[in-house]
Design a protein around this motif. Structure first.
Motif, short mmCIF file in Angstrom:
data_model
loop_
_atom_site.label_atom_id
_atom_site.label_comp_id
_atom_site.label_asym_id
_atom_site.label_seq_id
_atom_site.Cartn_x
_atom_site.Cartn_y
_atom_site.Cartn_z
N ARG A 27 1.87 12.80 15.99
CA ARG A 27 3.04 12.28 15.29
C ARG A 27 2.56 11.43 14.11
O ARG A 27 1.77 10.49 14.30
N ALA A 28 3.03 11.75 12.92
CA ALA A 28 2.60 11.02 11.73
C ALA A 28 3.35 9.69 11.60
O ALA A 28 4.55 9.61 11.90
N THR A 30 4.62 7.75 8.94
CA THR A 30 4.86 8.14 7.55
C THR A 30 5.41 7.03 6.66
O THR A 30 5.67 7.28 5.49
N HIS A 31 5.60 5.86 7.23
CA HIS A 31 6.07 4.75 6.41
C HIS A 31 5.32 3.49 6.79
O HIS A 31 5.06 3.25 7.98
N ARG A 32 5.00 2.69 5.77
CA ARG A 32 4.15 1.52 6.01
C ARG A 32 4.75 0.55 7.04
O ARG A 32 4.01 -0.12 7.76
N SER A 33 6.06 0.49 7.11
CA SER A 33 6.68 -0.48 8.01
C SER A 33 6.61 -0.04 9.48
O SER A 33 6.95 -0.81 10.36
N TRP A 34 6.17 1.18 9.72
CA TRP A 34 6.14 1.68 11.10
C TRP A 34 4.87 1.26 11.83
O TRP A 34 4.67 1.61 13.00
N TYR A 35 4.03 0.52 11.15
CA TYR A 35 2.80 0.04 11.79
C TYR A 35 2.51 -1.37 11.30
O TYR A 35 2.53 -1.62 10.09
N ILE A 42 2.49 -0.16 16.79
CA ILE A 42 3.35 0.86 16.19
C ILE A 42 4.79 0.47 16.47
O ILE A 42 5.11 0.01 17.57
N SER A 43 5.66 0.68 15.49
CA SER A 43 7.09 0.39 15.69
C SER A 43 7.75 1.55 16.42
O SER A 43 7.40 2.72 16.22
N ALA A 45 10.34 2.64 15.59
CA ALA A 45 10.98 3.43 14.53
C ALA A 45 10.24 4.74 14.28
O ALA A 45 10.82 5.68 13.73
N PHE A 70 1.26 15.26 4.45
CA PHE A 70 1.92 14.01 4.11
C PHE A 70 1.20 13.28 2.98
O PHE A 70 0.11 13.66 2.57
N LYS A 71 1.82 12.20 2.52
CA LYS A 71 1.24 11.40 1.44
C LYS A 71 -0.08 10.77 1.88
O LYS A 71 -0.26 10.47 3.08
N THR A 74 -0.95 8.08 5.08
CA THR A 74 -0.15 8.29 6.29
C THR A 74 -1.05 8.16 7.54
O THR A 74 -2.19 8.64 7.54
N PHE A 136 -1.53 2.94 3.29
CA PHE A 136 -0.86 3.42 2.08
C PHE A 136 -1.37 2.67 0.85
O PHE A 136 -1.62 1.46 0.92
#
Lengths: 147, 128
Positions: A27-28, A30-35, A42-43, A45, A70-71, A74, A136
């Motif tokens: 599972r990626a 994919t957003h900075r706020s998720w970690y 890990i959130s 979210a 992904f970017k 990630t 990121f």
């Protein structure tokens, strides 16, 4: 739709093949706020409700192959398919609408009702292993880093 | 009672919430919609009606559903307030060592419920 409606995990409509218990799922993040790099947490979210996308590791071939979708920056986490099912999730290999060429794609369907979903997210988090820490680029800053 | 003096709590959190409005479709690379502006406004109003110096600033996390959540964590102890609509907060109290695994909902305007949950989180972890 009632907030208490059963999720798709409770039904058996138009699902792809069931993924084997022995598979590892990627599972990626994919957003900075998720970690949270400070606490290494890990959130919840990162694991959406009522379903979220994963790659089947054995078909993806490598973590790099998954991350290439992904970017840069990630992150990636791994959950065991059998343990995911023990929590009550259903895991089916299905088309990736975002990337139809991705044959490794599967959906994890989170069971139960909305009133339990945040606890279930924590149970999924408890079996997740971080394998690539998100990093990121600073110029990819859409949202300030949380306090 | 435990307090956390932070006069910048509201302006900082409000600014972070407003930054979420800049997230475009597919911000999560999985096809997420933009964050619902009404949910952002509700979260702004929520922080403005909280009593001051109650707790340190939360992490503000966008969700693939187009909603957002506040997260407070200290060790194994976790409090989440998910704004699942402009009127409803879905909360999680999580502290497995203490066998606390509780979730439910309250109205965004229900300050008493919010404060009770925050005080559960801060109990034992903040000093005056």
């Amino acid at each position: 739709v009632s907030d208490e409606s059963p999720t798709p995990a409770d039904s058996a409509v138009h699902r792809g093949p069931v993924v084997d218990d022995t598979e590892e799922l990627l599972r990626a993040l994919t957003h900075r706020s998720w970690y949270d790099a400070d606490t290494k947490r890990i959130s919840s979210a990162a694991f959406g409700f009522p379903q979220f996308s994963v790659d089947i590791a054995s078909i993806a071939g490598s973590t790099e192959a998954t991350l290439q979708q992904f970017k840069p920056g990630t992150g990636l986490t791994r959950i065991n398919c059998g343990r995911t099912k023990q929590i009550g999730c259903a895991v089916h290999q299905e088309r990736d609408d975002r990337n139809p060429d991705n044959k490794a794609h599967a959906h994890v369907y989170v069971p139960g009702k909305s009133s339990h979903r945040k606890r279930l997210a924590q149970q999924i988090l408890s079996i997740a292993t971080l394998i690539v820490e998100p990093n990121f680029p600073q110029d990819d800053e859409e949202v300030p880093s949380p306090s | 009672m435990a307090v956390h003096y932070d006069p910048e709590f509201v302006p900082t959190v409000v600014e972070e919430l407003r930054q979420l409005a800049k997230l475009e479709k597919n911000w999560d690379q999985y096809g997420a919609p933009p964050i619902n502006p009404e949910v952002i406004r509700a979260a702004e109003q929520f922080v403005k009606i909280l009593p001051p110096n109650l707790v340190f600033r939360p992490r503000i996390v966008p969700l693939s559903s187009g909603n957002l959540q506040f997260e407070w964590r200290e060790g194994e102890k976790l409090l989440e307030f998910e704004f699942e609509s402009p009127t409803t907060v879905h909360y999680l109290l999580w502290d497995p060592p203490s066998k606390v695994e509780d979730e439910g909902t309250f109205r965004v305007s229900n300050v008493k419920a919010a404060v009770e949950n925050i005080r559960w989180f801060t109990s034992g972890i903040l000093t005056s």
